[in-house]
Write an enzyme that holds these catalytic residues in place. Structure first.
Site, PDB file in Angstrom:
ATOM      1  CG  MET A 108      -1.876  -1.201   1.379  1.00 48.94           C
ATOM      2  SD  MET A 108      -3.382  -0.853   2.084  1.00 48.94           S
ATOM      3  CE  MET A 108      -2.879  -0.649   3.830  1.00 48.94           C
ATOM      4  CG  LEU A 168       7.340   1.693  -1.083  1.00 44.10           C
ATOM      5  CD1 LEU A 168       8.187   1.440  -2.058  1.00 44.10           C
ATOM      6  CD2 LEU A 168       6.385   0.528  -0.546  1.00 44.10           C
ATOM      7  CG  HIS A 169       8.285   0.491   5.922  1.00 45.02           C
ATOM      8  ND1 HIS A 169       8.608  -0.924   6.074  1.00 45.02           N
ATOM      9  CD2 HIS A 169       6.921   0.367   6.404  1.00 45.02           C
ATOM     10  CE1 HIS A 169       7.576  -1.415   6.268  1.00 45.02           C
ATOM     11  NE2 HIS A 169       6.304  -0.848   6.414  1.00 45.02           N
ATOM     12  CG  HIS A 203       7.022  -1.798   2.169  1.00 44.55           C
ATOM     13  ND1 HIS A 203       6.798  -0.706   2.872  1.00 44.55           N
ATOM     14  CD2 HIS A 203       5.781  -2.268   2.443  1.00 44.55           C
ATOM     15  CE1 HIS A 203       5.702  -0.812   3.361  1.00 44.55           C
ATOM     16  NE2 HIS A 203       4.932  -1.473   3.161  1.00 44.55           N
ATOM     17  CG  ASP A 239       0.173  -7.434   7.441  1.00 49.56           C
ATOM     18  OD1 ASP A 239      -0.341  -6.619   8.124  1.00 49.56           O
ATOM     19  OD2 ASP A 239       1.300  -6.979   7.136  1.00 49.56           O
ATOM     20  CG  MET A 270      10.570  -1.947   9.951  1.00 50.86           C
ATOM     21  SD  MET A 270      11.697  -1.613   8.699  1.00 50.86           S
ATOM     22  CE  MET A 270      13.341  -1.734   9.450  1.00 50.86           C
TER      23      MET A 270
END
Ligand code: AMP
Length: 281
Positions: free
Chosen positions: A30, A33-34, A37, A150, A184
């Site tokens: 989504m 970005l960090h 990702h 997730d 994160m």
């Protein structure tokens, strides 16, 4: 890196790559970005010849009282980061491409969607399952990578891929944490500095549980109570759920026999955070 906004163009690109014998890996996100990702993207580069990263803040997985409008977005920064990682395609469709008028089909993974987070976020996993099904049909990857942060989402997707006979490998990527243990998340940007400190109670409580299990504790009730107690010591934290469950079906377990998933959702002020770990005897 090619930026594609149209479904048809994305499908055509995928078709051409497949004909050339290239292995396509999809990393759905989504955006905002960090490093977690980017870790998924790097994993994708190793696993395939072409990496497609999608950025789509999916309205269907947010309920009306959730943070869809406020969800952090920074397309330019995301684009630069993905260029640096040498992603091949950034698929960035507008909502009308994914949900054209008249759209009325939903994907529902019955049992799994009602447990854990699903019990608190009505319709969330139906939104996730529907958009992921669409992304898999649009990109037609050979593999797709999802984070274990997730965890329930990953299990829902594994189930739907099996149930709907998608010939796609689903890869789970380990949780990526900040140096101090916080998992994160794009939502961490909502936290004030005081809340950021308070949020450490999630990973701390999971570590405590892992220690208990190492020392021989196997009773689910004792473990989840200790986790709750650790979190409740933090005045800014409010537990939504703490649960010990089977790592595949996500059904509640009373006792750790082999391994079990310890999963939790906690509100830190107005921000809802999730975390989990597999507890192994
Ligand atoms: P999101 O943009 O939050 O939807 O996340 C996109 C993908 O990155 C999902 O598969 C997430 O599970 C994964 N992801 C997000 N944060 C983490 C993390 N800290 N560790 C591992 N995977 C993550």
């Amino acid at each position: 890196m090619r930026i594609i906004e149209q479904v048809q163009e994305m499908q055509r690109w995928g078709e051409i790559q497949r004909h050339r014998g290239e292995r396509i890996v999809l990393v759905p996100t989504m955006g905002f970005l960090h490093d977690a990702h980017l870790s998924l993207v790097r994993d994708g580069k190793k696993r395939g010849d072409r990496v497609v990263v999608s950025i789509f803040v999916n309205p269907a997985q947010f309920s009306p009282n959730e943070d869809f409008a406020a969800y952090p977005r920074d397309f330019e920064r995301d684009r630069e980061l993905l260029e640096e990682e040498r992603a091949d395609v950034l698929f960035y469709p507008p909502a009308r491409e994914i949900y054209p008028e008249g759209c009325q089909t939903q994907v529902n993974v019955d049992k799994l969607s009602g447990l854990l987070c699903g019990a608190h976020r009505a319709g969330h996993f139906q939104g996730v399952a529907t958009v992921v099904t669409k992304l898999l049909n649009i990109v037609r990857p050979h593999a797709a990578i999802f984070g274990e942060k997730d965890y329930q989402q990953l299990q829902v997707i594994r189930r739907l891929v099996r149930d709907l006979n998608f010939d796609i490998e689903i890869v789970g990527h380990p949780i990526v944490r900040e140096a101090d243990g916080l998992a994160m998340s794009s939502r961490n940007t909502y936290l004030s500095s005081e809340e950021r400190q308070a949020a450490l109670c999630l990973s701390r409580s999971l570590s405590r549980a892992a220690c208990m299990v190492k020392r021989g504790e196997t009773r689910g009730g004792v473990i989840t109570e200790a986790v709750r107690a650790t979190i409740e010591k933090e005045p800014l934290a409010r537990v939504e759920y703490v649960t010990l469950c089977d790592s595949a079906t996500l059904e509640h377990v009373e006792e750790i026999h082999d391994g079990a998933l310890l999963a939790l959702a906690v509100w830190i002020g107005k921000t809802r955070l999730i975390d989990n770990t597999i507890l192994q005897r």
